[in-house]
Design a protein around this motif. Structure first.
Motif, PDB file in Angstrom:
ATOM      1  N   ASP A 124     -35.802   3.433 -27.208  1.00 17.19           N
ATOM      2  CA  ASP A 124     -34.561   2.791 -26.696  1.00 17.19           C
ATOM      3  C   ASP A 124     -35.595   1.964 -25.177  1.00 17.19           C
ATOM      4  OD1 ASP A 124     -32.801   2.527 -27.971  1.00 17.19           O
ATOM      5  OD2 ASP A 124     -31.869   4.386 -27.382  1.00 17.19           O
ATOM      6  N   GLY A 125     -37.209   2.195 -25.599  1.00 15.24           N
ATOM      7  CA  GLY A 125     -37.669   1.280 -24.774  1.00 15.24           C
ATOM      8  C   GLY A 125     -37.825   1.995 -22.969  1.00 15.24           C
ATOM      9  N   ALA A 126     -37.798   3.138 -23.620  1.00 12.31           N
ATOM     10  CA  ALA A 126     -38.041   4.177 -22.191  1.00 12.31           C
ATOM     11  C   ALA A 126     -37.990   5.400 -22.368  1.00 12.31           C
ATOM     12  CB  ALA A 126     -36.791   4.073 -21.035  1.00 12.31           C
ATOM     13  N   PRO A 127     -39.219   6.392 -21.285  1.00  6.98           N
ATOM     14  CA  PRO A 127     -39.296   7.435 -21.891  1.00  6.98           C
ATOM     15  C   PRO A 127     -37.989   8.248 -21.464  1.00  6.98           C
ATOM     16  CG  PRO A 127     -41.202   6.581 -20.308  1.00  6.98           C
ATOM     17  CD  PRO A 127     -39.655   5.453 -20.383  1.00  6.98           C
ATOM     18  N   ILE A 128     -38.346   9.745 -22.647  1.00  5.12           N
ATOM     19  CA  ILE A 128     -36.938  10.061 -22.308  1.00  5.12           C
ATOM     20  C   ILE A 128     -37.368  12.067 -21.643  1.00  5.12           C
ATOM     21  CG2 ILE A 128     -35.642  12.495 -23.812  1.00  5.12           C
ATOM     22  CD1 ILE A 128     -36.442  11.027 -26.852  1.00  5.12           C
ATOM     23  N   GLN A 129     -36.886  11.767 -20.282  1.00  3.79           N
ATOM     24  CA  GLN A 129     -37.253  13.076 -20.055  1.00  3.79           C
ATOM     25  C   GLN A 129     -37.027  14.448 -20.419  1.00  3.79           C
ATOM     26  OE1 GLN A 129     -39.173  12.191 -17.654  1.00  3.79           O
ATOM     27  NE2 GLN A 129     -38.774   9.806 -17.629  1.00  3.79           N
ATOM     28  N   ASN A 130     -37.469  14.641 -20.590  1.00  5.61           N
ATOM     29  CA  ASN A 130     -37.189  16.515 -20.424  1.00  5.61           C
ATOM     30  C   ASN A 130     -36.949  17.246 -19.958  1.00  5.61           C
ATOM     31  OD1 ASN A 130     -36.003  15.556 -23.042  1.00  5.61           O
ATOM     32  ND2 ASN A 130     -38.118  16.383 -24.535  1.00  5.61           N
ATOM     33  N   GLU A 131     -36.608  18.924 -19.689  1.00  6.93           N
ATOM     34  CA  GLU A 131     -36.739  19.395 -18.729  1.00  6.93           C
ATOM     35  C   GLU A 131     -37.099  20.424 -18.639  1.00  6.93           C
ATOM     36  OE1 GLU A 131     -33.377  20.061 -16.772  1.00  6.93           O
ATOM     37  OE2 GLU A 131     -33.549  18.067 -15.497  1.00  6.93           O
ATOM     38  N   HIS A 178     -44.397  17.375 -19.517  1.00  5.88           N
ATOM     39  CA  HIS A 178     -44.681  18.200 -18.594  1.00  5.88           C
ATOM     40  C   HIS A 178     -43.706  19.360 -17.910  1.00  5.88           C
ATOM     41  CE1 HIS A 178     -48.169  16.348 -17.574  1.00  5.88           C
ATOM     42  NE2 HIS A 178     -47.910  15.114 -17.954  1.00  5.88           N
ATOM     43  N   GLN A 179     -43.821  20.482 -17.853  1.00  2.25           N
ATOM     44  CA  GLN A 179     -42.851  21.524 -17.009  1.00  2.25           C
ATOM     45  C   GLN A 179     -42.487  20.801 -15.673  1.00  2.25           C
ATOM     46  OE1 GLN A 179     -45.824  25.341 -18.293  1.00  2.25           O
ATOM     47  NE2 GLN A 179     -45.707  25.107 -16.591  1.00  2.25           N
ATOM     48  N   VAL A 180     -41.323  21.397 -15.426  1.00  5.38           N
ATOM     49  CA  VAL A 180     -41.081  21.143 -14.094  1.00  5.38           C
ATOM     50  C   VAL A 180     -41.207  20.858 -13.571  1.00  5.38           C
ATOM     51  CG1 VAL A 180     -38.180  20.603 -15.460  1.00  5.38           C
ATOM     52  CG2 VAL A 180     -39.402  22.733 -14.590  1.00  5.38           C
TER      53      VAL A 180
END
Length: 198
Positions: A124-131, A178-180
């Motif tokens: 959807d045009g934006a990065p998924i922010q994982n943790e 990236h690791q949190v």
């Protein structure tokens, strides 16, 4: 001076650390860089990323700086020439796949206006922010990488299994894995907030 905290997978190798610090996870919107990463990821299949990274400059020289327009024109003689190049990974199927992928890449550009618009629509045009707390627990595939892999295969791309595609998504910032506790996590997150596909 406080020691910089990085993701565990890159620690101890200067080349790996530089790649991690400056490129990995940064959102990529230009087609040339997306094609370079896609090509390198396909050559990585079954190998470690550091193996590919160490040969990256050799790949650039061998493959016309990843100019997909030129690569799409490669013939059997060029494939034979590349198979003699000891500086790259000499896998004929992967070399031929790169030629095929360059041709399909341009078809997607024609259909969507750019490869970037095509690929970023999957998030959807934006990065998924994982943790991610520990890189060892980061996923190697997701539903999105499955879907994207399936679509690319349907379009004729080769060596684009879900694991390869998820690695591509991580590298080009479609996901922030990236690791949190890594110093790049917040920096990459901010880059993700600023970017929007036009």
């Amino acid at each position: 001076m406080e020691e910089i905290k990085r993701c565990g997978w890159c620690e101890g190798d200067p080349l790996y650390e530089a790649y991690h610090d400056h490129e990995w996870g940064v959102p990529v919107l230009d087609d040339e860089t997306l094609f370079e990463f896609l090509t390198l990821e396909t050559f990585q299949a079954g190998l470690s990323w550091i193996t590919v990274l160490r040969k990256r400059n050799n790949f650039r020289k061998a493959f016309d700086n990843f100019n997909y327009r030129k690569i799409a024109q490669y013939n059997d003689a060029k494939v034979t020439e590349l198979m003699q190049n000891t500086g790259i990974i000499r896998n004929q199927m992967k070399i031929r796949a790169t030629v095929t992928n360059a041709r399909e890449f341009m078809k997607i550009q024609e259909e969507f206006g750019s490869f970037s618009k095509y690929i970023w629509q999957f998030v959807d045009g934006a990065p998924i922010q994982n943790e991610v707390k520990d890189y060892k627990n980061a996923p190697s595939t997701t539903e999105i990488s499955d879907k994207l892999s399936k679509d690319l295969k349907k379009r004729g791309f080769k060596f684009v299994g879900s694991t390869v595609i998820y690695a591509h998504m991580q590298a080009t910032g479609m996901v922030n894995d990236h690791q949190v506790d890594c110093f790049r996590y917040k920096e990459v997150k901010e880059l993700g907030k600023k970017m929007k596909l036009t």
